[in-house]
Structure formats: structure tokens, C-alpha cells
Design a protein around this motif. Sequence first.
Motif, PDB file in Angstrom:
ATOM      1  N   PRO A  59      15.452 -38.332 -56.306  1.00  0.00           N
ATOM      2  CA  PRO A  59      16.599 -38.775 -56.697  1.00  0.00           C
ATOM      3  C   PRO A  59      17.535 -37.958 -57.974  1.00  0.00           C
ATOM      4  O   PRO A  59      18.806 -37.618 -57.592  1.00  0.00           O
ATOM      5  CB  PRO A  59      16.154 -40.067 -57.609  1.00  0.00           C
ATOM      6  N   GLY A  60      16.638 -37.292 -58.650  1.00  0.00           N
ATOM      7  CA  GLY A  60      17.371 -36.133 -59.453  1.00  0.00           C
ATOM      8  C   GLY A  60      17.869 -35.282 -58.937  1.00  0.00           C
ATOM      9  O   GLY A  60      19.227 -34.427 -59.124  1.00  0.00           O
ATOM     10  N   TYR A  61      17.020 -34.477 -57.745  1.00  0.00           N
ATOM     11  CA  TYR A  61      17.721 -33.584 -56.826  1.00  0.00           C
ATOM     12  C   TYR A  61      18.801 -33.884 -56.104  1.00  0.00           C
ATOM     13  O   TYR A  61      19.782 -32.792 -56.161  1.00  0.00           O
ATOM     14  CB  TYR A  61      16.418 -33.059 -56.047  1.00  0.00           C
ATOM     15  N   VAL A  62      18.853 -34.909 -55.631  1.00  0.00           N
ATOM     16  CA  VAL A  62      20.279 -35.284 -54.814  1.00  0.00           C
ATOM     17  C   VAL A  62      21.423 -35.375 -55.655  1.00  0.00           C
ATOM     18  O   VAL A  62      22.407 -34.711 -55.228  1.00  0.00           O
ATOM     19  CB  VAL A  62      19.659 -36.863 -54.148  1.00  0.00           C
ATOM     20  N   GLN A  63      21.129 -35.927 -56.886  1.00  0.00           N
ATOM     21  CA  GLN A  63      22.322 -36.073 -57.736  1.00  0.00           C
ATOM     22  C   GLN A  63      22.938 -34.505 -58.233  1.00  0.00           C
ATOM     23  O   GLN A  63      24.007 -34.196 -58.281  1.00  0.00           O
ATOM     24  CB  GLN A  63      21.952 -37.008 -58.884  1.00  0.00           C
ATOM     25  N   HIS A  64      21.662 -33.789 -58.685  1.00  0.00           N
ATOM     26  CA  HIS A  64      22.276 -32.590 -59.036  1.00  0.00           C
ATOM     27  C   HIS A  64      22.768 -31.725 -58.136  1.00  0.00           C
ATOM     28  O   HIS A  64      23.719 -30.922 -58.343  1.00  0.00           O
ATOM     29  CB  HIS A  64      20.898 -31.767 -59.897  1.00  0.00           C
ATOM     30  N   ALA A  65      22.142 -31.516 -56.928  1.00  0.00           N
ATOM     31  CA  ALA A  65      22.859 -30.640 -55.931  1.00  0.00           C
ATOM     32  C   ALA A  65      23.977 -31.268 -55.438  1.00  0.00           C
ATOM     33  O   ALA A  65      24.947 -30.286 -55.001  1.00  0.00           O
ATOM     34  CB  ALA A  65      21.702 -30.668 -54.753  1.00  0.00           C
ATOM     35  N   THR A  66      24.419 -32.591 -55.371  1.00  0.00           N
ATOM     36  CA  THR A  66      25.628 -32.962 -55.059  1.00  0.00           C
ATOM     37  C   THR A  66      26.662 -32.370 -55.893  1.00  0.00           C
ATOM     38  O   THR A  66      27.705 -31.993 -55.823  1.00  0.00           O
ATOM     39  CB  THR A  66      25.707 -34.464 -55.137  1.00  0.00           C
ATOM     40  N   ARG A  67      26.643 -32.499 -57.402  1.00  0.00           N
ATOM     41  CA  ARG A  67      27.289 -32.034 -58.502  1.00  0.00           C
ATOM     42  C   ARG A  67      27.410 -30.511 -58.406  1.00  0.00           C
ATOM     43  O   ARG A  67      28.661 -30.162 -58.430  1.00  0.00           O
ATOM     44  CB  ARG A  67      26.665 -32.287 -59.644  1.00  0.00           C
ATOM     45  N   ARG A  68      26.410 -29.905 -57.886  1.00  0.00           N
ATOM     46  CA  ARG A  68      26.493 -28.489 -58.019  1.00  0.00           C
ATOM     47  C   ARG A  68      27.331 -28.002 -56.674  1.00  0.00           C
ATOM     48  O   ARG A  68      28.017 -27.028 -56.911  1.00  0.00           O
ATOM     49  CB  ARG A  68      24.972 -27.642 -57.922  1.00  0.00           C
ATOM     50  N   LEU A  69      27.330 -28.594 -55.777  1.00  0.00           N
ATOM     51  CA  LEU A  69      28.156 -28.098 -54.566  1.00  0.00           C
ATOM     52  C   LEU A  69      29.530 -28.447 -54.740  1.00  0.00           C
ATOM     53  O   LEU A  69      30.283 -27.800 -54.398  1.00  0.00           O
ATOM     54  CB  LEU A  69      27.649 -29.111 -53.341  1.00  0.00           C
ATOM     55  N   ASN A  70      29.780 -29.671 -55.372  1.00  0.00           N
ATOM     56  CA  ASN A  70      31.199 -30.010 -55.732  1.00  0.00           C
ATOM     57  C   ASN A  70      31.735 -29.002 -56.744  1.00  0.00           C
ATOM     58  O   ASN A  70      33.017 -28.693 -56.525  1.00  0.00           O
ATOM     59  CB  ASN A  70      31.353 -31.556 -55.987  1.00  0.00           C
ATOM     60  N   ARG A  71      31.119 -28.749 -57.480  1.00  0.00           N
ATOM     61  CA  ARG A  71      31.436 -27.803 -58.743  1.00  0.00           C
ATOM     62  C   ARG A  71      31.491 -26.367 -58.334  1.00  0.00           C
ATOM     63  O   ARG A  71      32.565 -25.662 -58.898  1.00  0.00           O
ATOM     64  CB  ARG A  71      30.638 -28.027 -60.017  1.00  0.00           C
ATOM     65  N   CYS A  72      30.545 -25.789 -57.754  1.00  0.00           N
ATOM     66  CA  CYS A  72      30.484 -24.350 -57.626  1.00  0.00           C
ATOM     67  C   CYS A  72      30.644 -23.758 -55.987  1.00  0.00           C
ATOM     68  O   CYS A  72      30.702 -22.753 -55.921  1.00  0.00           O
ATOM     69  CB  CYS A  72      29.145 -23.932 -57.946  1.00  0.00           C
ATOM     70  N   GLY A  73      30.723 -24.973 -55.277  1.00  0.00           N
ATOM     71  CA  GLY A  73      31.212 -24.380 -53.878  1.00  0.00           C
ATOM     72  C   GLY A  73      30.183 -23.231 -53.243  1.00  0.00           C
ATOM     73  O   GLY A  73      28.964 -23.421 -53.212  1.00  0.00           O
ATOM     74  N   ASP A  74      31.033 -22.577 -52.560  1.00  0.00           N
ATOM     75  CA  ASP A  74      30.407 -21.154 -52.029  1.00  0.00           C
ATOM     76  C   ASP A  74      29.302 -20.468 -52.666  1.00  0.00           C
ATOM     77  O   ASP A  74      28.258 -19.863 -52.066  1.00  0.00           O
ATOM     78  CB  ASP A  74      31.499 -20.180 -51.496  1.00  0.00           C
ATOM     79  N   LYS A  75      29.260 -20.639 -53.922  1.00  0.00           N
ATOM     80  CA  LYS A  75      28.390 -20.030 -54.829  1.00  0.00           C
ATOM     81  C   LYS A  75      26.859 -20.829 -55.043  1.00  0.00           C
ATOM     82  O   LYS A  75      25.889 -20.286 -55.674  1.00  0.00           O
ATOM     83  CB  LYS A  75      28.748 -19.650 -56.243  1.00  0.00           C
ATOM     84  N   THR A  76      26.857 -22.135 -54.260  1.00  0.00           N
ATOM     85  CA  THR A  76      25.564 -22.752 -54.262  1.00  0.00           C
ATOM     86  C   THR A  76      24.783 -22.563 -53.304  1.00  0.00           C
ATOM     87  O   THR A  76      25.299 -22.297 -52.126  1.00  0.00           O
ATOM     88  CB  THR A  76      26.073 -24.405 -54.168  1.00  0.00           C
TER      89      THR A  76
END
Length: 235
Positions: A59-76
Amino acid sequence: MEDTSMASHLRAHALIGQRALYLTTAAIPLTGWAVHAAALRRRLAAARRDQLTGLHARPGYVQHATRRLNRCGDKTMLVFLDAVGFKAINDTLGHDAGNALIIAIASRLEQWVGDDGIAARLHGDEFAAALTCPVSDRARRMEQLHHVLHQPVDVDGQAVDVAVSIGMSSPSDLHSRDYTYVLRGAEGAMYEHKREGTGLYRIGTDKHANEPTVNGRRLGRTGTTAHPLASEDPR
């Protein structure tokens, strides 16, 4: 006059005492709720951690990865790992050896991610990471990950070889920031790496992200299926 003043003084002290008693008794349940809330927060935090490795759970991974993808885009980067031959190690050397292997992979993955992201144990011998990395540095980081993961693990004085299949995907390759799609790319790339057994890792493509599933489970070229980790709800 003196009696009236003394009576007023006593009444004032009585009111102060009553207010103090009210505040004290009111603080008791409030304190109890504060302790309960703190304990609840600790339990929730523990539930988001894998008990064996201390890594983040799904659960923590899903939330964190989703936020990081939305925030950092191609750098993720989303990285998906699977230990090769884990069942054989459990069967021949015992569960303690298997646990030692899982803990070693978790520790190495966490150290590799560092402050750049999050490492997680998703299920059994499957791990994931989400981190921010410049596209120009991606190949070096992935080669480094392969190297650190494939060092032997000492189990009761015996060196146990480690083999890990690795898949990586990014919005820069898939042209999407959707968590499910990007993770499916990494997952599909990892299974391709596991099937073919060549190279250090695989980079996820649209082909990997769009591989067919049966009842929500990924269907590989060999006809085997894998757990649908990409289908987790990020909420």
C-alpha cells in the motif's frame, strides 16, 4: 464588611477549585485518546511495513510511486525485482536460508535507492522500487543495482549465490504517467528478463505493459501466469 469580603474570597477559591477539577477530569479522557491515537498511528505505520525486511509494504509503495510519477514524470523509474531460484534455496537449505536471502536483497535494494525514492517488498520474493533519476544516469544506476544484488549471501558460513530478474520502466519510455501502466511495463520487462536469462535487466515498453492477462493475471510466453501487482488501487 470583613465577613462579606471573606465569603467572596472563599467563593472565588471554590470556583477556581471546581474549574481546576473539571479541567483535570476532562484531561484524563483526552490524554487517553491521545495515547490511543498515537498507538493507532504506530499500528498503521507498522502495517505499511513488511515485518521480515522492514521495507515498505504494497500500500505504501503504491501511494508513493503514484505521487512520484505525477510529480517527477520522466525522471521517475519504477523497478520490479524477482529472486531467481528462491524456492530451491528454501527446499535445499531451509527457510532460515530463504529468509536470509530475502533480508539481504531488501537491504541492498534499500541502500541502492538511498534518499532518491522508496524500496518495497510486494509479495514473497518480489520487490519494487520507485525513485527519481535523470535519464542520462539511468543505465549506470541499473548496472549498479545488478551488481549489488548479485553478490553472494553468507548463510551460516556458507556463500549462497544470488540471482535476481530485474525490470525497469519510466514515463519517458511509455509516454504515460499512469501508475498501473508504468508498473505493468516494469513487471513485464522483469518476466521477460526471467524467461530469457540474458543481460543485466530489461527496460519496459508498451509491449510489456500491454501483455495479455488471464483473470487479471499476466500471461507469459511460456503459458505461466504472474500475480497482477499492477492492478492495485493507488487509493
